[in-house]
Scaffold this active site. Structure first.
Site, PDB file in Angstrom:
ATOM      1  N   LYS A 245       0.840  -1.193   0.000  1.00 30.52           N
ATOM      2  CA  LYS A 245       0.000   0.000   0.000  1.00 30.52           C
ATOM      3  C   LYS A 245       0.883   1.254   0.000  1.00 30.52           C
ATOM      4  CE  LYS A 245      -3.923   1.884   2.642  1.00 30.52           C
ATOM      5  NZ  LYS A 245      -4.805   1.631   3.804  1.00 30.52           N
ATOM      6  N   GLU A 331     -18.605  -4.741  11.991  1.00 25.29           N
ATOM      7  CA  GLU A 331     -19.462  -3.935  12.854  1.00 25.29           C
ATOM      8  C   GLU A 331     -20.460  -4.778  13.641  1.00 25.29           C
ATOM      9  OE1 GLU A 331     -17.879  -1.302   9.661  1.00 25.29           O
ATOM     10  OE2 GLU A 331     -18.868  -3.277   9.659  1.00 25.29           O
ATOM     11  N   ARG A 359     -25.107  -1.460   9.270  1.00 26.30           N
ATOM     12  CA  ARG A 359     -24.749  -2.874   9.142  1.00 26.30           C
ATOM     13  C   ARG A 359     -24.966  -3.641  10.448  1.00 26.30           C
ATOM     14  NH1 ARG A 359     -19.290  -3.361   5.722  1.00 26.30           N
ATOM     15  NH2 ARG A 359     -20.600  -4.653   4.419  1.00 26.30           N
TER      16      ARG A 359
END
Length: 616
Positions: A245, A331, A359
């Site tokens: 990344k 979540e 969610r």
């Protein structure tokens, strides 16, 4: 002419040699650094997938072959290779290029995939549809980051994909060791073992999935070879690709916190942000205050879902590293685990984005509220967030969550109120509480003229014409509405209920004395605070008409917060115009002259006190 200037679609890639594709990769990196530094956006994730995206589009034939991105913030290179490079001049701006895949932009984008851990389910459905229709001449490819694999939905999909060994589906696992921050949990450790060449079939093999890799994610030739092999297997296969990344840019490679995951506009040479700071953000105030509360309350523990720094928990993690729990992009688990913490005698503070609480609705309803667990939810990025587009606006939380029995919801208007309401929320032990605030600076504190029964009166001028009920950070707009209508001879009272759920009974007494009530909120008008107050006033026998001002029932395009609010009619001028028309119209509620008894007289005294500028 550069190679990049000759790429108007993915077919061009199949005309280039491997050496030319490597040159193209360098040009794309330079392009990304230049354009995203100017606009802001997800730079680090895209610098890491340049070679991978080139290899995917040179082996597979989009849009006939379907490519899905999980999460979609790693799709900038995909957009460039599918003919949208020119759009990066207006990346994430109103009318410009979205920061995520967008089917309205291109036939190469299947879904607006900006919530993590969903691509494998989409891909499983596409593969099943092909099998049902007898289609065998196209591929389904899902590119999923290792961070997204921490979400439970991805594992539900993986379980089902493995159950269909004859359905072709290529899963490209982009393993950069991170979601926003480093990936956590046992799966991350397993990927580390695979990268080190640990012998054995591994987890994917145990599930019955073919496994290829690990592959160097920055070697175009190696990637092409692995992807061709995966395509030709004609069944479900995982291609494990190891990427870096932020690769190729000093200011992302050296950013130990997030490797440039999402940058603000910056100078690409110095790495310094462009523009001046406009004061502390709501997020930073929360970060400061949760540390203060944790110092006073040893039972307070913070929970987040792969968003430690963005939700403001980094200061607490540094101060109390053993009292901050990052569960990854999970979540649902975070919320029910918080219920367990509460059962065990701990007070959890669950900090997530407002859009992501959708969610975990079932868990909040059935695992927290049903059991009256003292869990505090802190929702960052509530209301209109703007440039991240339709899926990231936090415009549903107060509509969805007001149905939850026993849940108390606070909406602070400024930094001082955030500190006060957060402390009140954590101090409530009879059930769950929620504090929501927007992205961006707190602005100047908006002082209270008077307080009555927990309601702050922010403004009082002229006759008792319109009662403006301001919700959270739109208080400044509500005050501007009052100024504009007063210029037209319409008196106004502006109040901030602070706790919007449950509705404060005193609002009924205030509403009775006014000719019109309006509510102003940066949440959906449908089932929002305004509609809840309207129902409460009806139940209380209050006949004063009410108008709700909020976000319409539609998905909002990306753009600045101001642009999006204006497009929703949420400006002081738009609201004031409607108020004046309502007050002046033939059906207007008459002014009240006669006094009333009891509590309503006390409200009248309070309003008079506020009009004289007296404090509580």
């Amino acid at each position: 002419m550069s190679l990049l200037e000759t790429v108007r679609g993915p077919d061009r890639l199949r005309e280039l040699t491997t050496a030319e594709l490597e040159v193209l990769a360098g040009e794309i990196r330079a392009f990304l650094i230049d354009r995203v530094s100017g606009s802001g956006g997800h730079l680090g994730p895209n610098l890491g997938v340049v070679e991978l995206t080139i290899a995917l589009h040179s082996v597979f034939h989009s849009p006939e072959d379907r490519l899905l991105w999980d999460t979609g913030h790693q799709s900038y290179v995909h957009k460039i290779l599918t003919g949208r490079a020119d759009g990066f001049d207006r990346l994430r701006k109103a009318g410009g290029l979205s920061g995520y895949p967008n089917p309205a932009e291109s036939e190469h984008d299947l879904v607006e995939n900006s919530h993590a851990s969903t691509a494998l389910s989409y891909a499983d459905g596409l593969a099943r549809a092909d099998a049902h229709l007898g289609t065998t001449d196209r591929a389904v490819v899902a590119v999923i980051g290792d961070g997204a694999m921490t979400g439970g939905m991805a594992w539900e999909a993986l379980n089902n994909i493995a159950g269909g060994p004859d359905r072709p589906l290529v899963i490209v696992l982009n393993d950069n060791g991170r979601s926003y921050a480093p990936t956590v949990g046992g799966f991350a450790e397993h990927l580390g073992d695979l990268r080190k060449g640990k012998p054995g079939p591994g987890l994917f093999g145990e599930l019955g999935l073919a496994y290829l890799g690990p592959v160097d994610g920055h070697d175009v030739a190696a990637l092409q070879e692995a992807l061709r092999e995966a395509r030709d297997l004609n069944g479900p296969v995982v291609v494990h690709v190891v990427t870096e990344k932020g690769r190729g840019f000093v200011h992302t490679e050296n950013n130990a916190l997030d490797l440039g995951h999402a940058i603000k506009p910056m100078d690409p040479v110095t790495g310094l942000p462009l523009g001046q700071s406009s004061g502390p953000s709501f997020t930073s105030v929360f970060g400061r205050e949760i540390v203060r509360i944790a110092e006073e309350r040893p039972d307070v523990v913070a929970v987040t879902a792969a968003m430690l720094e963005p939700t403001g928990l980094l200061p607490m993690q540094r101060r109390f590293p053993d009292r901050v729990i990052d569960v990854g992009i999970a979540e649902q688990h975070a919320v029910t685990m918080a219920a367990g913490l509460s059962l065990g005698g701990v007070h959890p503070v669950v900090a997530i984005y407002a859009t992501f609480v959708n969610r975990a609705f079932d868990q909040l309803l059935m695992d927290v509220a049903l059991h009256r667990r003292a869990v505090t939810f802190v929702l960052d990025r509530s209301g209109v967030t703007g440039d991240d587009g339709p899926s990231h606006n936090g415009m549903w939380d107060m509509s969805v969550l007001q149905v939850v029995p026993g849940l108390r919801i606070a909406a602070p208007r400024d930094g001082t109120r955030l500190a006060e309401l957060l402390e009140e929320a954590v101090g409530w032990e009879e059930g769950p509480t929620l504090v929501r605030f927007p992205k961006g600076p707190t602005g100047e504190d908006l002082p209270t003229k008077a307080t009555f029964a927990g309601i702050d009166v922010l403004h009082r001028a002229g006759p008792l014409d319109v009662l403006i009920v301001s919700v959270g950070a739109l208080a400044g707009m509500a005050l501007r509405v009052a100024e504009v209508v007063w210029a037209q001879g319409v008196g106004a009272t502006v109040v901030d209920p602070r706790w919007v759920t449950p509705v404060n009974p005193t609002l009924a007494d205030m509403a009775r004395r006014h000719r019109l009530v309006i509510t102003v909120e940066d949440n959906s008008r449908t089932c929002g605070v305004g509609s809840t107050i309207a129902q409460f006033l009806r139940d209380s026998g209050v006949r004063t008409p009410l108008r709700e001002f909020g976000i319409p029932r539609r998905f909002l395009d990306h753009g600045s917060r101001a642009d999006v609010l204006s497009g929703c009619g949420l400006t002081a001028q738009d609201i004031a115009r409607t108020v004046v028309e309502e007050i002046s119209g033939p059906e207007a509620h008459p002014r009240r002259e006669e006094p009333m008894d009891g509590l309503d007289d006390e409200v009248a005294r309070l309003l008079e006190q506020a009009s004289r500028g007296e404090t509580r």
